[in-house]
Design a protein around this motif. Structure first.
Motif, PDB file in Angstrom:
ATOM      1  N   GLU A  98       0.817  -1.215   0.000  1.00 58.29           N
ATOM      2  CA  GLU A  98       0.000   0.000   0.000  1.00 58.29           C
ATOM      3  C   GLU A  98       0.849   1.263   0.000  1.00 58.29           C
ATOM      4  OE1 GLU A  98      -2.644  -0.470   3.285  1.00 58.29           O
ATOM      5  OE2 GLU A  98      -4.103  -1.660   2.142  1.00 58.29           O
ATOM      6  N   VAL A  99       2.077   1.168   0.499  1.00 60.29           N
ATOM      7  CA  VAL A  99       2.953   2.348   0.497  1.00 60.29           C
ATOM      8  C   VAL A  99       4.012   2.278  -0.598  1.00 60.29           C
ATOM      9  CG1 VAL A  99       2.609   2.818   2.940  1.00 60.29           C
ATOM     10  CG2 VAL A  99       4.486   1.332   2.240  1.00 60.29           C
ATOM     11  N   ASP A 100       4.145   1.099  -1.225  1.00 61.50           N
ATOM     12  CA  ASP A 100       5.104   0.918  -2.329  1.00 61.50           C
ATOM     13  C   ASP A 100       4.352   0.268  -3.476  1.00 61.50           C
ATOM     14  OD1 ASP A 100       7.079   0.258  -4.120  1.00 61.50           O
ATOM     15  OD2 ASP A 100       8.402  -0.704  -2.663  1.00 61.50           O
ATOM     16  N   SER A 101       3.940   1.076  -4.445  1.00 56.83           N
ATOM     17  CA  SER A 101       3.071   0.594  -5.518  1.00 56.83           C
ATOM     18  C   SER A 101       3.730  -0.454  -6.406  1.00 56.83           C
ATOM     19  CB  SER A 101       2.599   1.768  -6.387  1.00 56.83           C
ATOM     20  OG  SER A 101       3.712   2.392  -7.017  1.00 56.83           O
ATOM     21  N   GLU A 102       5.062  -0.570  -6.355  1.00 57.11           N
ATOM     22  CA  GLU A 102       5.748  -1.533  -7.210  1.00 57.11           C
ATOM     23  C   GLU A 102       6.076  -2.832  -6.488  1.00 57.11           C
ATOM     24  OE1 GLU A 102       9.102   0.676  -8.685  1.00 57.11           O
ATOM     25  OE2 GLU A 102       7.975   1.324 -10.440  1.00 57.11           O
ATOM     26  N   PHE A 103       5.717  -2.925  -5.222  1.00 58.89           N
ATOM     27  CA  PHE A 103       6.055  -4.102  -4.425  1.00 58.89           C
ATOM     28  C   PHE A 103       5.047  -5.226  -4.642  1.00 58.89           C
ATOM     29  CE2 PHE A 103       5.456  -6.697  -0.641  1.00 58.89           C
ATOM     30  CZ  PHE A 103       6.751  -7.114  -0.358  1.00 58.89           C
ATOM     31  N   THR A 104       5.548  -6.424  -4.876  1.00 59.39           N
ATOM     32  CA  THR A 104       4.740  -7.636  -4.834  1.00 59.39           C
ATOM     33  C   THR A 104       5.551  -8.695  -4.098  1.00 59.39           C
ATOM     34  OG1 THR A 104       5.569  -8.636  -6.893  1.00 59.39           O
ATOM     35  CG2 THR A 104       3.689  -7.133  -7.087  1.00 59.39           C
ATOM     36  N   PRO A 105       4.910  -9.537  -3.282  1.00 58.59           N
ATOM     37  CA  PRO A 105       5.646 -10.572  -2.564  1.00 58.59           C
ATOM     38  C   PRO A 105       6.421 -11.507  -3.483  1.00 58.59           C
ATOM     39  CG  PRO A 105       3.467 -10.320  -1.626  1.00 58.59           C
ATOM     40  CD  PRO A 105       3.489  -9.507  -2.892  1.00 58.59           C
ATOM     41  N   GLU A 106       5.796 -11.920  -4.589  1.00 56.61           N
ATOM     42  CA  GLU A 106       6.471 -12.855  -5.495  1.00 56.61           C
ATOM     43  C   GLU A 106       7.675 -12.199  -6.153  1.00 56.61           C
ATOM     44  OE1 GLU A 106       3.230 -14.143  -7.971  1.00 56.61           O
ATOM     45  OE2 GLU A 106       2.882 -15.910  -6.729  1.00 56.61           O
ATOM     46  N   GLY A 107       7.539 -10.936  -6.530  1.00 60.09           N
ATOM     47  CA  GLY A 107       8.669 -10.222  -7.115  1.00 60.09           C
ATOM     48  C   GLY A 107       9.782 -10.036  -6.100  1.00 60.09           C
ATOM     49  N   PHE A 108       9.395  -9.675  -4.856  1.00 58.14           N
ATOM     50  CA  PHE A 108      10.388  -9.519  -3.796  1.00 58.14           C
ATOM     51  C   PHE A 108      11.129 -10.832  -3.563  1.00 58.14           C
ATOM     52  CE2 PHE A 108      11.605 -10.319   0.546  1.00 58.14           C
ATOM     53  CZ  PHE A 108      12.369  -9.214   0.867  1.00 58.14           C
ATOM     54  N   LEU A 109      10.391 -11.926  -3.479  1.00 65.65           N
ATOM     55  CA  LEU A 109      10.994 -13.217  -3.177  1.00 65.65           C
ATOM     56  C   LEU A 109      11.966 -13.647  -4.269  1.00 65.65           C
ATOM     57  CD1 LEU A 109      10.881 -15.258  -0.900  1.00 65.65           C
ATOM     58  CD2 LEU A 109       9.023 -16.429  -2.088  1.00 65.65           C
ATOM     59  N   SER A 110      11.635 -13.339  -5.519  1.00 63.04           N
ATOM     60  CA  SER A 110      12.532 -13.650  -6.628  1.00 63.04           C
ATOM     61  C   SER A 110      13.851 -12.902  -6.470  1.00 63.04           C
ATOM     62  CB  SER A 110      11.865 -13.278  -7.959  1.00 63.04           C
ATOM     63  OG  SER A 110      12.761 -13.464  -9.039  1.00 63.04           O
ATOM     64  N   GLU A 218      15.540  -4.934   4.422  1.00 62.39           N
ATOM     65  CA  GLU A 218      14.881  -3.688   4.828  1.00 62.39           C
ATOM     66  C   GLU A 218      15.094  -2.586   3.800  1.00 62.39           C
ATOM     67  OE1 GLU A 218      15.105  -1.985   9.080  1.00 62.39           O
ATOM     68  OE2 GLU A 218      16.523  -0.725   7.956  1.00 62.39           O
ATOM     69  N   ARG A 219      14.112  -1.712   3.679  1.00 58.16           N
ATOM     70  CA  ARG A 219      14.258  -0.474   2.926  1.00 58.16           C
ATOM     71  C   ARG A 219      13.324   0.570   3.509  1.00 58.16           C
ATOM     72  NH1 ARG A 219      10.298   1.108  -0.846  1.00 58.16           N
ATOM     73  NH2 ARG A 219      11.830   2.626  -1.587  1.00 58.16           N
ATOM     74  N   SER A 220      13.721   1.834   3.389  1.00 59.00           N
ATOM     75  CA  SER A 220      12.877   2.924   3.857  1.00 59.00           C
ATOM     76  C   SER A 220      11.761   3.164   2.848  1.00 59.00           C
ATOM     77  CB  SER A 220      13.708   4.200   4.028  1.00 59.00           C
ATOM     78  OG  SER A 220      12.861   5.311   4.273  1.00 59.00           O
ATOM     79  N   VAL A 221      10.528   3.209   3.318  1.00 58.23           N
ATOM     80  CA  VAL A 221       9.403   3.397   2.394  1.00 58.23           C
ATOM     81  C   VAL A 221       9.346   4.834   1.892  1.00 58.23           C
ATOM     82  CG1 VAL A 221       8.047   1.539   3.414  1.00 58.23           C
ATOM     83  CG2 VAL A 221       7.820   3.865   4.320  1.00 58.23           C
ATOM     84  N   ASN A 222      10.062   5.761   2.543  1.00 58.43           N
ATOM     85  CA  ASN A 222      10.070   7.156   2.111  1.00 58.43           C
ATOM     86  C   ASN A 222      11.286   7.510   1.269  1.00 58.43           C
ATOM     87  OD1 ASN A 222       7.671   7.789   3.460  1.00 58.43           O
ATOM     88  ND2 ASN A 222       8.752   8.131   5.398  1.00 58.43           N
ATOM     89  N   SER A 223      12.217   6.589   1.162  1.00 57.75           N
ATOM     90  CA  SER A 223      13.444   6.865   0.424  1.00 57.75           C
ATOM     91  C   SER A 223      13.220   6.758  -1.076  1.00 57.75           C
ATOM     92  CB  SER A 223      14.539   5.879   0.851  1.00 57.75           C
ATOM     93  OG  SER A 223      15.689   6.019   0.033  1.00 57.75           O
ATOM     94  N   ARG A 224      13.921   7.584  -1.831  1.00 65.46           N
ATOM     95  CA  ARG A 224      13.853   7.496  -3.289  1.00 65.46           C
ATOM     96  C   ARG A 224      14.693   6.333  -3.791  1.00 65.46           C
ATOM     97  NH1 ARG A 224      14.443  13.359  -5.980  1.00 65.46           N
ATOM     98  NH2 ARG A 224      13.645  12.124  -7.738  1.00 65.46           N
ATOM     99  N   ASN A 225      15.541   5.797  -2.900  1.00 62.02           N
ATOM    100  CA  ASN A 225      16.333   4.605  -3.240  1.00 62.02           C
ATOM    101  C   ASN A 225      15.474   3.369  -3.013  1.00 62.02           C
ATOM    102  OD1 ASN A 225      18.116   2.491  -3.490  1.00 62.02           O
ATOM    103  ND2 ASN A 225      19.657   3.330  -2.117  1.00 62.02           N
ATOM    104  N   PRO A 226      15.153   2.614  -4.069  1.00 63.30           N
ATOM    105  CA  PRO A 226      14.235   1.478  -3.921  1.00 63.30           C
ATOM    106  C   PRO A 226      14.911   0.193  -3.457  1.00 63.30           C
ATOM    107  CG  PRO A 226      14.882   1.672  -6.208  1.00 63.30           C
ATOM    108  CD  PRO A 226      15.571   2.810  -5.475  1.00 63.30           C
TER     109      PRO A 226
END
Length: 237
Positions: A98-110, A218-226
């Motif tokens: 909800e705070v990272d529109s490009e995040f998906t669990p399957e994509g993250f896990l890959s 971990e990553r900051s949800v407010n950072s421009r670094n993804p």
């Protein structure tokens, strides 16, 4: 006759230049609909290069069969698994998406699986450059200390990554505007430590054994670094 051919050549040359300038004016014009560069959110590498095959680590989509979707369309496309399929981590994963529109669990896990293999291969080699880009400063300092001690004792590690048996997201939370996802990796490997004279002093270079790693990224949800970094590790063998 020779002058006639020269005149024809000049005409064709002029036409060629005109056509080139027309094409450049059309092909070089940006429409505002070009794809943004795609970046591996673990290694930070640009993965666009108009690749026709492979998996986009942000969405988990197969590039050979689908076109990338816009952020608005892909915000909650979680792939084959439903949101409820992620067990106790489900709500945390929903919160992150909800705070990272490009995040998906399957994509993250890959991406996490690729990062895991890079790290477990780089650490025995003492590859600090690779590790620095994947680890938090604190975890890198710990890894670097072990590598330094090994170098001082003139020891070497023979390591072979056999393969990953499983990788499961076991926890996902947002704490103080930082998204944290914990993954349990079960892999197979061979490993031994040798002294300066090449004698095995620990482990076994032949026998395949199972390794269980529980790592938190971990990553900051407010950072421009993804990019995600490894911030905590634990292991059981």
């Amino acid at each position: 006759m020779e002058n006639v051919f020269d005149l024809v050549n000049i005409v064709f040359l002029v036409l060629a230049v005109v056509v080139f300038l027309k094409l450049r004016s059309v092909l070089g014009r940006r429409t505002g609909h070009e794809r943004r560069p795609q970046t591996d959110h673990f290694t930070g590498r640009d993965t666009s290069v108009d690749a026709k095959v492979g998996v986009d680590v942000k969405t988990g989509a197969d590039k050979s069969s689908t076109e990338s979707v816009s952020s608005a369309e892909g915000a909650h496309q979680w792939g084959a698994r439903d949101k409820s399929d992620w067990g106790s981590a489900s709500q945390g994963l929903v919160d992150i998406s909800e705070v990272d529109s490009e995040f998906t669990p399957e994509g993250f896990l890959s991406g996490a699986q690729a990062a895991h293999e890079l790290i477990v291969n780089a650490f025995p080699r003492g590859d600090r450059e690779t590790l620095r880009g994947l680890l938090s400063a604190q975890v890198f300092e710990s890894f670097d200390s072990i590598i330094t001690q090994r170098e001082e004792r003139v020891e070497s590690v023979e390591y072979s990554f056999v393969g990953l048996k499983s990788a499961d997201i076991v926890k996902a939370v947002i704490i103080q505007e930082k998204a944290q996802v914990t993954v349990k990796f079960v892999s197979e490997m061979t490993s031994c430590v040798k002294d300066g004279e090449g004698r095995v002093i620990e482990g076994d270079a032949i026998s395949v054994r199972e390794a269980i790693d529980v790592w938190t990224f971990e990553r900051s949800v407010n950072s421009r670094n993804p990019n995600w970094k490894l911030v905590a590790t634990s292991a059981a063998h």
